[in-house]
Design a protein around this motif. Sequence first.
Motif, mmCIF file in Angstrom:
data_model
loop_
_atom_site.group_PDB
_atom_site.id
_atom_site.type_symbol
_atom_site.label_atom_id
_atom_site.label_comp_id
_atom_site.label_asym_id
_atom_site.label_seq_id
_atom_site.Cartn_x
_atom_site.Cartn_y
_atom_site.Cartn_z
ATOM 1 N N ALA A 199 -3.550 -29.645 23.517
ATOM 2 C CA ALA A 199 -2.471 -29.833 24.425
ATOM 3 C C ALA A 199 -1.222 -29.531 23.704
ATOM 4 N N LEU A 200 -0.413 -28.655 24.132
ATOM 5 C CA LEU A 200 0.777 -28.369 23.237
ATOM 6 C C LEU A 200 2.167 -28.288 23.902
ATOM 7 N N CYS A 201 3.111 -28.845 23.675
ATOM 8 C CA CYS A 201 4.389 -28.785 24.099
ATOM 9 C C CYS A 201 5.217 -27.499 23.654
ATOM 10 N N PRO A 202 6.120 -27.258 24.299
ATOM 11 C CA PRO A 202 6.870 -25.907 24.186
ATOM 12 C C PRO A 202 7.204 -25.914 22.736
ATOM 13 N N LEU A 203 7.561 -27.064 21.963
ATOM 14 C CA LEU A 203 8.093 -27.083 20.628
ATOM 15 C C LEU A 203 6.938 -26.720 19.638
ATOM 16 N N HIS A 204 5.678 -26.960 19.858
ATOM 17 C CA HIS A 204 4.658 -26.965 19.015
ATOM 18 C C HIS A 204 3.762 -25.790 19.316
ATOM 19 N N LEU A 205 3.936 -25.199 20.332
ATOM 20 C CA LEU A 205 2.945 -23.952 20.729
ATOM 21 C C LEU A 205 3.064 -22.784 19.794
ATOM 22 N N PRO A 206 4.259 -22.507 19.304
ATOM 23 C CA PRO A 206 4.442 -21.645 18.343
ATOM 24 C C PRO A 206 3.579 -21.955 17.001
ATOM 25 N N PHE A 207 3.192 -23.010 16.492
ATOM 26 C CA PHE A 207 2.470 -23.167 15.569
ATOM 27 C C PHE A 207 0.885 -23.099 15.747
ATOM 28 N N TYR A 208 0.549 -23.188 16.794
ATOM 29 C CA TYR A 208 -0.600 -22.713 17.294
ATOM 30 C C TYR A 208 -1.024 -21.354 17.273
ATOM 31 N N LEU A 209 0.246 -20.669 17.649
ATOM 32 C CA LEU A 209 0.206 -19.103 17.722
ATOM 33 C C LEU A 209 0.201 -18.397 16.549
#
Length: 127
Positions: free
Chosen positions: A32-42
């Motif tokens: 579950a990722l917020c817009p701020l942390h989605l780039p870290f997953y990507l």
Amino acid sequence: MKKTKNGCCFKGCNITSSKLLVYIDDGTNVYALCPLHLPFYLEKDEQYRDFLCPLNSTRVPIPCILSKEKHYTKYYTTYENGKKIDVSLCSHHLQNLLTHQLSSSEYRILKTQFGTFFDISDEFYDY
């Protein structure tokens, strides 16, 4: 710190609004990722993996809606205007969706089936 499906799975993040979260389920873990942390997953950078606290998944992956790829698919789930959007995508198409790089035909398939939602909105596409 125990994370729940109601909040961003990045350690230390307190964002809990389902309106802001994107859920990525690979059949093993749910992120579950917020817009701020989605780039870290990507980024798929190992240095960030320790900051992600996923939940266990119980879902069985199904083929990608765009390529029919059967392996390494992931569920992309988000909520738009109270409606659950749940899409099965291969890694390639998930990356393209989240980085707003879908082709016009891929965009149209998703928009036809699911309607407009944030990641295929007019903010990113003018097809």
